[in-house]
Design a protein around this motif. Structure first.
Motif, short mmCIF file in Angstrom:
data_model
loop_
_atom_site.label_atom_id
_atom_site.label_comp_id
_atom_site.label_asym_id
_atom_site.label_seq_id
_atom_site.Cartn_x
_atom_site.Cartn_y
_atom_site.Cartn_z
N SER A 1 0.80 -1.23 0.00
CA SER A 1 0.00 0.00 0.00
C SER A 1 0.83 1.28 0.00
O SER A 1 0.28 2.37 -0.14
CB SER A 1 -0.93 0.00 1.22
N ASN A 2 2.14 1.16 0.16
CA ASN A 2 2.96 2.38 0.24
C ASN A 2 3.67 2.70 -1.07
O ASN A 2 4.64 3.46 -1.09
CB ASN A 2 3.96 2.30 1.38
N ILE A 3 3.21 2.08 -2.18
CA ILE A 3 3.75 2.39 -3.51
C ILE A 3 2.60 2.88 -4.40
O ILE A 3 1.58 2.21 -4.53
CB ILE A 3 4.43 1.17 -4.15
N ILE A 4 2.78 4.04 -4.99
CA ILE A 4 1.80 4.62 -5.91
C ILE A 4 2.41 4.64 -7.31
O ILE A 4 3.55 5.09 -7.49
CB ILE A 4 1.42 6.05 -5.49
N THR A 5 1.70 4.13 -8.30
CA THR A 5 2.20 4.11 -9.67
C THR A 5 1.48 5.15 -10.52
O THR A 5 0.26 5.29 -10.43
CB THR A 5 2.03 2.71 -10.30
N LEU A 6 2.24 5.87 -11.32
CA LEU A 6 1.69 6.90 -12.20
C LEU A 6 2.16 6.63 -13.62
O LEU A 6 3.27 6.15 -13.84
CB LEU A 6 2.16 8.29 -11.78
N SER A 7 1.34 6.94 -14.60
CA SER A 7 1.73 6.79 -16.00
C SER A 7 1.35 8.03 -16.78
O SER A 7 0.47 8.80 -16.37
CB SER A 7 1.06 5.56 -16.62
N LYS A 8 2.04 8.23 -17.89
CA LYS A 8 1.74 9.32 -18.81
C LYS A 8 1.68 10.69 -18.12
O LYS A 8 0.76 11.47 -18.36
CB LYS A 8 0.43 9.04 -19.56
N ILE A 9 2.64 10.97 -17.27
CA ILE A 9 2.69 12.28 -16.65
C ILE A 9 3.33 13.27 -17.62
O ILE A 9 4.17 12.91 -18.44
CB ILE A 9 3.46 12.26 -15.31
N ASN A 10 2.93 14.54 -17.52
CA ASN A 10 3.51 15.56 -18.39
C ASN A 10 4.69 16.24 -17.70
O ASN A 10 5.03 15.92 -16.55
CB ASN A 10 2.44 16.57 -18.82
N ASP A 11 5.30 17.19 -18.38
CA ASP A 11 6.49 17.85 -17.83
C ASP A 11 6.20 18.57 -16.52
O ASP A 11 7.02 18.56 -15.60
CB ASP A 11 7.05 18.85 -18.85
N ALA A 12 5.03 19.22 -16.44
CA ALA A 12 4.69 19.96 -15.23
C ALA A 12 4.50 19.02 -14.04
O ALA A 12 4.92 19.32 -12.91
CB ALA A 12 3.42 20.78 -15.46
N GLN A 13 3.89 17.86 -14.29
CA GLN A 13 3.69 16.88 -13.21
C GLN A 13 5.02 16.24 -12.80
O GLN A 13 5.27 16.03 -11.61
CB GLN A 13 2.70 15.81 -13.68
N LYS A 14 5.86 15.96 -13.79
CA LYS A 14 7.18 15.40 -13.46
C LYS A 14 7.97 16.39 -12.62
O LYS A 14 8.62 16.01 -11.64
CB LYS A 14 7.93 15.06 -14.75
N ALA A 15 7.93 17.65 -13.00
CA ALA A 15 8.65 18.67 -12.23
C ALA A 15 8.14 18.74 -10.80
O ALA A 15 8.92 18.88 -9.86
CB ALA A 15 8.50 20.04 -12.92
N TRP A 16 6.82 18.63 -10.63
CA TRP A 16 6.25 18.66 -9.27
C TRP A 16 6.78 17.50 -8.43
O TRP A 16 7.13 17.68 -7.25
CB TRP A 16 4.72 18.59 -9.33
N LEU A 17 6.88 16.34 -9.03
CA LEU A 17 7.36 15.17 -8.30
C LEU A 17 8.83 15.33 -7.91
O LEU A 17 9.22 14.99 -6.79
CB LEU A 17 7.14 13.91 -9.14
N PHE A 18 9.63 15.86 -8.82
CA PHE A 18 11.03 16.13 -8.47
C PHE A 18 11.13 17.20 -7.39
O PHE A 18 11.92 17.10 -6.45
CB PHE A 18 11.82 16.57 -9.70
N GLN A 19 10.34 18.24 -7.53
CA GLN A 19 10.42 19.37 -6.60
C GLN A 19 9.93 19.02 -5.19
O GLN A 19 10.36 19.64 -4.21
CB GLN A 19 9.61 20.55 -7.14
N ASN A 20 9.06 18.03 -5.08
CA ASN A 20 8.44 17.74 -3.78
C ASN A 20 8.84 16.42 -3.14
O ASN A 20 8.43 16.14 -2.01
CB ASN A 20 6.91 17.80 -3.93
#
Length: 357
Positions: free
Chosen positions: A238-257
């Motif tokens: 339950s502690n792994i979340i999978t994401l697909s087809k993220i855009n540049d803005a979403q990828k940046a948010w994940l790196f930034q946070n």
């Protein structure tokens, strides 16, 4: 003034814009467009080989040639250039004039580690033909250069390391993915989720860290990726979340946070996500394979093996060691800032001029 020298730059990988080479092609084209005055000063007339939908994408000061069947299979149609630059080694397009100088970038020889001997021999033979045609070769890391020189006779052809540029993810306007709750702490991994990315070891490690979360973003089409999804479901992790087809803005948010970035890959010609994470001042945990120790340098932390308990302990120990050290995070950002697209493209423009002199 002398007539401008015509250069063809193969950006065909834009057909898959969000692949690694698609990103490289897009950023190379974009940065070229920001250096039009330099191109004009050097008397260079640049033509970009692109998918039809990218004609005009980098402004009207550059010229465009569309990918098509005939130019690919009948190279004699590609005659009018003094220099042809292939930004990667697998392109099916080649210059059609023997007088055209050919510059080739080799990104990696990863196929050597994963294919059978017959396929390896065939791919090496095809690549050797391009090397024999080239007047100059560039590699995206010292590791890749050493692999080229070990596996392929380059004779007297110069081989130069020119590092990839990496976009400053800290400056990208970000957007939180809808699947993510704000304020939640998490670790992050992004890749194509193939066996060479070695993502499965992160699943084993996270099972030992139930109080932490890991976000894995990427392409989930491969059988290997589907095995990971099945494990997460069957074992109710339950502690792994999978994401697909993220855009540049979403990828940046994940790196930034994120709290830290995990990259246990077996095979990398460079390893762009390592530097993307460092731009945001995020600690990187990586494998010691291929180019990663070179690119991560002493700014990354490394797993020497993939035993889950060991991996967990390295993460806990290193995260604790930097917790109250703001200088560490500044050092990451300063180091990342040495990998710019401007530096990359300016060197290539100078190289174009050198080769045409």
């Amino acid at each position: 003034m002398n007539q401008a020298k015509k250069i063809l730059i193969d950006l065909g990988k834009l057909k898959n814009r969000y692949s690694g080479l698609g990103e490289v092609s897009f950023n190379f084209g974009k940065t070229l467009s920001e250096n039009i005055s330099l191109l004009k000063n050097q008397n260079l007339d640049v033509h970009l080989l692109v998918p039809a939908k990218y004609k005009g994408a980098f402004g009207n000061d550059l010229k465009y040639v569309s990918l098509n069947f005939f130019k690919r299979h009948f190279s004699f149609l590609n005659k009018k250039y003094q220099l042809w630059y292939s930004i990667h080694q697998d392109s099916g397009y080649m210059p059609g004039n023997k007088k055209t100088k050919y510059l080739l970038t080799i990104n990696d020889l990863n196929f050597i580690f994963k294919e059978d001997k017959k396929k390896i021999a065939k791919r090496l033979s095809n690549l050797q033909k391009k090397i024999n045609r080239a007047c100059y070769i560039t590699a995206i890391s010292g590791f890749t250069k050493s692999e080229i020189q070990h596996h392929l006779p380059v004779q007297n052809i110069p081989v130069e390391v020119i590092y990839c540029g990496v976009t400053d993810t800290a400056k990208i306007k970000s957007k939180r993915p809808e699947e993510m709750d704000s304020g939640v702490k998490f670790f992050f991994h992004i890749s194509t989720i193939m066996p060479k990315k070695n993502v499965m070891v992160l699943i084993d490690m996270m099972k030992l860290m139930p109080d932490k979360k890991l976000i894995i973003a990427g392409s989930w089409d491969s059988n290997y990726a589907k095995e990971i999804l099945l494990r997460i479901q069957k074992e109710r992790i339950s502690n792994i979340i999978t994401l697909s087809k993220i855009n540049d803005a979403q990828k940046a948010w994940l790196f930034q946070n994120c709290e830290a970035f995990f990259f246990p890959s077996y095979q990398e010609g460079f390893g762009i996500p390592v530097i993307e994470a460092m731009y945001c001042g995020k600690p990187v945990f990586a494998s010691t394979y291929t180019s990663l120790p070179e690119i991560g340098s002493d700014k990354a932390f490394y797993w020497n093996n993939f035993e889950p308990e060991y991996m967990k302990n390295i993460v806990i120990e290193k995260m604790e060691s930097i917790k109250n050290n703001p200088e560490f995070f500044k050092e990451l950002q300063q180091y990342a800032a040495t990998f710019t697209w401007q530096k990359n493209v300016v060197r290539y423009i100078a190289l174009f001029k050198e080769l045409l002199s």
